[in-house]
Design a protein around this motif. Structure first.
Motif, PDB file in Angstrom:
ATOM      1  N   VAL A 133     -17.881 -27.227  17.941  1.00  0.00           N
ATOM      2  CA  VAL A 133     -18.116 -27.899  16.660  1.00  0.00           C
ATOM      3  C   VAL A 133     -18.676 -26.833  15.730  1.00  0.00           C
ATOM      4  O   VAL A 133     -19.872 -26.511  15.784  1.00  0.00           O
ATOM      5  CB  VAL A 133     -19.107 -29.068  16.811  1.00  0.00           C
ATOM      6  CG1 VAL A 133     -19.322 -29.748  15.458  1.00  0.00           C
ATOM      7  CG2 VAL A 133     -18.600 -30.073  17.829  1.00  0.00           C
ATOM      8  N   PRO A 134     -17.848 -26.228  14.877  1.00  0.00           N
ATOM      9  CA  PRO A 134     -18.319 -25.096  14.077  1.00  0.00           C
ATOM     10  C   PRO A 134     -19.056 -25.533  12.816  1.00  0.00           C
ATOM     11  O   PRO A 134     -18.760 -26.578  12.237  1.00  0.00           O
ATOM     12  CB  PRO A 134     -17.015 -24.387  13.706  1.00  0.00           C
ATOM     13  CG  PRO A 134     -16.008 -25.492  13.647  1.00  0.00           C
ATOM     14  CD  PRO A 134     -16.418 -26.486  14.707  1.00  0.00           C
ATOM     15  N   ALA A 135     -20.021 -24.714  12.398  1.00  0.00           N
ATOM     16  CA  ALA A 135     -20.614 -24.888  11.074  1.00  0.00           C
ATOM     17  C   ALA A 135     -19.707 -24.273  10.015  1.00  0.00           C
ATOM     18  O   ALA A 135     -19.609 -24.772   8.892  1.00  0.00           O
ATOM     19  CB  ALA A 135     -21.998 -24.240  11.025  1.00  0.00           C
ATOM     20  N   ASN A 136     -19.032 -23.180  10.395  1.00  0.00           N
ATOM     21  CA  ASN A 136     -18.149 -22.468   9.476  1.00  0.00           C
ATOM     22  C   ASN A 136     -16.831 -22.131  10.162  1.00  0.00           C
ATOM     23  O   ASN A 136     -16.812 -21.829  11.358  1.00  0.00           O
ATOM     24  CB  ASN A 136     -18.794 -21.145   9.016  1.00  0.00           C
ATOM     25  CG  ASN A 136     -20.105 -21.353   8.297  1.00  0.00           C
ATOM     26  OD1 ASN A 136     -20.136 -21.819   7.172  1.00  0.00           O
ATOM     27  ND2 ASN A 136     -21.211 -21.000   8.962  1.00  0.00           N
ATOM     28  N   VAL A 137     -15.764 -22.170   9.380  1.00  0.00           N
ATOM     29  CA  VAL A 137     -14.453 -21.729   9.854  1.00  0.00           C
ATOM     30  C   VAL A 137     -13.901 -20.763   8.814  1.00  0.00           C
ATOM     31  O   VAL A 137     -13.847 -21.091   7.622  1.00  0.00           O
ATOM     32  CB  VAL A 137     -13.479 -22.911  10.037  1.00  0.00           C
ATOM     33  CG1 VAL A 137     -12.135 -22.408  10.565  1.00  0.00           C
ATOM     34  CG2 VAL A 137     -14.072 -23.953  10.974  1.00  0.00           C
ATOM     35  N   PHE A 138     -13.502 -19.577   9.273  1.00  0.00           N
ATOM     36  CA  PHE A 138     -12.977 -18.564   8.362  1.00  0.00           C
ATOM     37  C   PHE A 138     -11.569 -18.160   8.768  1.00  0.00           C
ATOM     38  O   PHE A 138     -11.227 -18.140   9.947  1.00  0.00           O
ATOM     39  CB  PHE A 138     -13.858 -17.309   8.371  1.00  0.00           C
ATOM     40  CG  PHE A 138     -15.207 -17.510   7.777  1.00  0.00           C
ATOM     41  CD1 PHE A 138     -15.385 -17.495   6.402  1.00  0.00           C
ATOM     42  CD2 PHE A 138     -16.304 -17.734   8.590  1.00  0.00           C
ATOM     43  CE1 PHE A 138     -16.641 -17.687   5.853  1.00  0.00           C
ATOM     44  CE2 PHE A 138     -17.555 -17.929   8.050  1.00  0.00           C
ATOM     45  CZ  PHE A 138     -17.725 -17.901   6.667  1.00  0.00           C
ATOM     46  N   GLY A 139     -10.770 -17.811   7.775  1.00  0.00           N
ATOM     47  CA  GLY A 139      -9.498 -17.152   7.992  1.00  0.00           C
ATOM     48  C   GLY A 139      -9.512 -15.838   7.246  1.00  0.00           C
ATOM     49  O   GLY A 139     -10.356 -15.601   6.379  1.00  0.00           O
ATOM     50  N   MET A 140      -8.555 -14.976   7.578  1.00  0.00           N
ATOM     51  CA  MET A 140      -8.443 -13.688   6.907  1.00  0.00           C
ATOM     52  C   MET A 140      -7.153 -13.639   6.103  1.00  0.00           C
ATOM     53  O   MET A 140      -6.069 -13.919   6.622  1.00  0.00           O
ATOM     54  CB  MET A 140      -8.462 -12.555   7.925  1.00  0.00           C
ATOM     55  CG  MET A 140      -9.793 -12.395   8.639  1.00  0.00           C
ATOM     56  SD  MET A 140     -11.163 -11.968   7.533  1.00  0.00           S
ATOM     57  CE  MET A 140     -10.642 -10.337   6.981  1.00  0.00           C
ATOM     58  N   ALA A 141      -7.277 -13.306   4.823  1.00  0.00           N
ATOM     59  CA  ALA A 141      -6.111 -13.202   3.948  1.00  0.00           C
ATOM     60  C   ALA A 141      -5.441 -11.833   4.114  1.00  0.00           C
ATOM     61  O   ALA A 141      -6.084 -10.862   4.518  1.00  0.00           O
ATOM     62  CB  ALA A 141      -6.542 -13.401   2.498  1.00  0.00           C
ATOM     63  N   HIS A 142      -4.159 -11.803   3.806  1.00  0.00           N
ATOM     64  CA  HIS A 142      -3.350 -10.570   3.822  1.00  0.00           C
ATOM     65  C   HIS A 142      -3.814  -9.576   4.889  1.00  0.00           C
ATOM     66  O   HIS A 142      -4.183  -8.438   4.595  1.00  0.00           O
ATOM     67  CB  HIS A 142      -3.329  -9.902   2.436  1.00  0.00           C
ATOM     68  CG  HIS A 142      -4.684  -9.651   1.815  1.00  0.00           C
ATOM     69  ND1 HIS A 142      -5.584  -8.728   2.277  1.00  0.00           N
ATOM     70  CD2 HIS A 142      -5.281 -10.224   0.743  1.00  0.00           C
ATOM     71  CE1 HIS A 142      -6.673  -8.712   1.540  1.00  0.00           C
ATOM     72  NE2 HIS A 142      -6.520  -9.625   0.598  1.00  0.00           N
ATOM     73  N   LYS A 174     -12.413 -22.291   5.509  1.00  0.00           N
ATOM     74  CA  LYS A 174     -11.737 -23.540   5.833  1.00  0.00           C
ATOM     75  C   LYS A 174     -12.803 -24.579   6.170  1.00  0.00           C
ATOM     76  O   LYS A 174     -13.786 -24.268   6.853  1.00  0.00           O
ATOM     77  CB  LYS A 174     -10.794 -23.368   7.029  1.00  0.00           C
ATOM     78  CG  LYS A 174      -9.694 -22.335   6.823  1.00  0.00           C
ATOM     79  CD  LYS A 174      -8.573 -22.492   7.853  1.00  0.00           C
ATOM     80  CE  LYS A 174      -7.746 -23.734   7.569  1.00  0.00           C
ATOM     81  NZ  LYS A 174      -6.509 -23.791   8.363  1.00  0.00           N
ATOM     82  N   ALA A 175     -12.626 -25.779   5.701  1.00  0.00           N
ATOM     83  CA  ALA A 175     -13.612 -26.826   5.964  1.00  0.00           C
ATOM     84  C   ALA A 175     -13.709 -27.078   7.465  1.00  0.00           C
ATOM     85  O   ALA A 175     -12.689 -27.184   8.163  1.00  0.00           O
ATOM     86  CB  ALA A 175     -13.226 -28.113   5.243  1.00  0.00           C
ATOM     87  N   ALA A 176     -14.944 -27.190   7.956  1.00  0.00           N
ATOM     88  CA  ALA A 176     -15.130 -27.518   9.368  1.00  0.00           C
ATOM     89  C   ALA A 176     -14.514 -28.876   9.695  1.00  0.00           C
ATOM     90  O   ALA A 176     -14.094 -29.122  10.833  1.00  0.00           O
ATOM     91  CB  ALA A 176     -16.612 -27.501   9.716  1.00  0.00           C
ATOM     92  N   SER A 177     -14.434 -29.750   8.705  1.00  0.00           N
ATOM     93  CA  SER A 177     -13.850 -31.077   8.913  1.00  0.00           C
ATOM     94  C   SER A 177     -12.346 -31.029   9.115  1.00  0.00           C
ATOM     95  O   SER A 177     -11.734 -32.034   9.470  1.00  0.00           O
ATOM     96  CB  SER A 177     -14.182 -31.992   7.733  1.00  0.00           C
ATOM     97  OG  SER A 177     -13.697 -31.443   6.524  1.00  0.00           O
ATOM     98  N   SER A 178     -11.730 -29.865   8.898  1.00  0.00           N
ATOM     99  CA  SER A 178     -10.286 -29.737   9.114  1.00  0.00           C
ATOM    100  C   SER A 178      -9.934 -29.451  10.564  1.00  0.00           C
ATOM    101  O   SER A 178      -8.753 -29.444  10.935  1.00  0.00           O
ATOM    102  CB  SER A 178      -9.714 -28.623   8.228  1.00  0.00           C
ATOM    103  OG  SER A 178     -10.140 -27.335   8.665  1.00  0.00           O
ATOM    104  N   VAL A 179     -10.935 -29.220  11.415  1.00  0.00           N
ATOM    105  CA  VAL A 179     -10.696 -28.839  12.810  1.00  0.00           C
ATOM    106  C   VAL A 179     -10.319 -30.060  13.647  1.00  0.00           C
ATOM    107  O   VAL A 179     -10.984 -31.099  13.592  1.00  0.00           O
ATOM    108  CB  VAL A 179     -11.939 -28.154  13.404  1.00  0.00           C
ATOM    109  CG1 VAL A 179     -11.733 -27.853  14.889  1.00  0.00           C
ATOM    110  CG2 VAL A 179     -12.253 -26.868  12.649  1.00  0.00           C
ATOM    111  N   ILE A 180      -9.242 -29.927  14.411  1.00  0.00           N
ATOM    112  CA  ILE A 180      -8.838 -30.932  15.391  1.00  0.00           C
ATOM    113  C   ILE A 180      -8.568 -30.234  16.715  1.00  0.00           C
ATOM    114  O   ILE A 180      -8.499 -28.997  16.783  1.00  0.00           O
ATOM    115  CB  ILE A 180      -7.596 -31.735  14.950  1.00  0.00           C
ATOM    116  CG1 ILE A 180      -6.399 -30.796  14.708  1.00  0.00           C
ATOM    117  CG2 ILE A 180      -7.905 -32.564  13.712  1.00  0.00           C
ATOM    118  CD1 ILE A 180      -5.088 -31.529  14.432  1.00  0.00           C
ATOM    119  N   GLY A 181      -8.400 -31.009  17.776  1.00  0.00           N
ATOM    120  CA  GLY A 181      -8.212 -30.447  19.094  1.00  0.00           C
ATOM    121  C   GLY A 181      -6.774 -30.470  19.575  1.00  0.00           C
ATOM    122  O   GLY A 181      -5.865 -30.925  18.866  1.00  0.00           O
ATOM    123  N   PRO A 182      -6.545 -30.014  20.792  1.00  0.00           N
ATOM    124  CA  PRO A 182      -5.206 -30.039  21.378  1.00  0.00           C
ATOM    125  C   PRO A 182      -4.661 -31.463  21.441  1.00  0.00           C
ATOM    126  O   PRO A 182      -5.388 -32.411  21.750  1.00  0.00           O
ATOM    127  CB  PRO A 182      -5.427 -29.490  22.793  1.00  0.00           C
ATOM    128  CG  PRO A 182      -6.707 -28.733  22.709  1.00  0.00           C
ATOM    129  CD  PRO A 182      -7.542 -29.434  21.699  1.00  0.00           C
TER     130      PRO A 182
END
Length: 297
Positions: free
Chosen positions: A96-105, A121-129
């Motif tokens: 259950v993350p507090a923060n989710v990051f992606g890397m651009a280019h 990325k919003a932590a609320s966007s996380v879903i499981g398998p």
């Protein structure tokens, strides 16, 4: 010196306890609402789909400082040290993350020629398998992106190239679902990257994994798309960790998606997406129409 062997750690939800199941007048079982439980389990088998690979041991949370990632109160069969079969639980997102990051280019030399740049990325966007990627009727063109994903193990600020690995618990698979039309009109990418269900992650965390040259790819509706490697990332994992912690503190359980060097294809309701990362496994998710569009006003 021999390197430690990889270990899998998973966040799971047990099947409802027997006490919640009764017989109806039809003779069929009736199950009341299951408790919203989570436990962490671990497996040291080298072959994931072997008989030993499907027997997991209940362990303490690997994110001891994170209340959101604590084990639920123990119950029969789910005490620390108990061994549970893989068919007795459902895999959840690995943390259950507090923060989710992606890397651009962040692909190849062109990515490296630019300064490192993260997006949130919003932590609320996380879903499981197995959970559905849900697309609204107005979202437009949407791509999946299979990515080697860092799972942060401890609070970390001001990491260096020498200390970066000390903050990494392990790696999982992340799917950076991206709405391309919205990405063109939203320069911060919030609407393109943070929609509900737009960050599938899992199925488990693999520790002690060499991240330098792992094959990454997508299977879309049964068709394997062109693969690439983590070696094709512009900025490498340790460099990304140094960059992120130069301006903020990463928290236990945070997820860092490192970039997508492989081929993708547009997804639509009815599709299936499998993200693969060598050494970790596969992350399966169906694609559906957005359930919230069907809710009554």
């Amino acid at each position: 010196m021999t390197s430690p062997l990889p270990r899998r750690i998973a966040r799971v939800r047990p099947a409802p306890p027997r006490s919640m199941t009764s017989q109806s007048f039809t003779g069929l079982p009736v199950t009341s609402k299951a408790p919203d439980e989570q436990f962490f389990v671990a497996n040291d088998a080298a072959v994931f789909d072997s008989p030993a690979g499907t027997r997991w041991t209940v362990v303490d949370s690997p994110f001891g400082a994170s209340r959101a990632n604590a084990n639920s109160p123990a119950r029969e069969g789910w005490e620390l040290g108990d061994v549970v079969s893989q068919d007795a639980f459902t895999f959840l997102a690995p943390s259950v993350p507090a923060n989710v990051f992606g890397m651009a280019h962040n692909t190849g030399q062109p990515g490296r020629d630019l300064p490192p740049q993260a997006f949130h990325k919003a932590a609320s966007s996380v879903i499981g398998p197995g959970e559905a990627i849900q697309l609204s009727s107005t979202v437009g063109y949407v791509d999946p992106e299979a990515e080697l994903t860092v799972v942060v193990g401890r609070a970390a600020r001001g990491l260096t190239l020498e200390t970066a690995s000390s903050a990494i618990l392990g790696y999982t698979i992340g799917n950076d679902v991206s709405a391309r039309d919205l990405q063109k009109t939203d320069e911060l990418w919030i609407s393109a990257k943070s929609q509900d269900t737009f960050t599938p992650a899992g199925p488990w965390i693999v520790t002690n994994l060499d991240d330098s040259n792992l094959e990454i790819g997508i299977v879309h509706n049964g068709k394997e798309l062109q693969t690439a490697s983590s070696a094709d990332l512009g900025w490498k994992v340790d460099e990304i960790m140094v960059y992120l912690t130069s301006f903020m503190t990463l928290q236990p359980g945070d997820l860092v998606l490192t970039g997508f060097p492989a081929e993708c294809a547009r997804i639509q309701p009815g599709d299936t997406v499998v993200c693969r990362v060598e050494g970790i496994g596969e992350l399966h998710n169906p694609v559906t129409s957005a359930a919230w569009e069907e809710l009554p006003a």
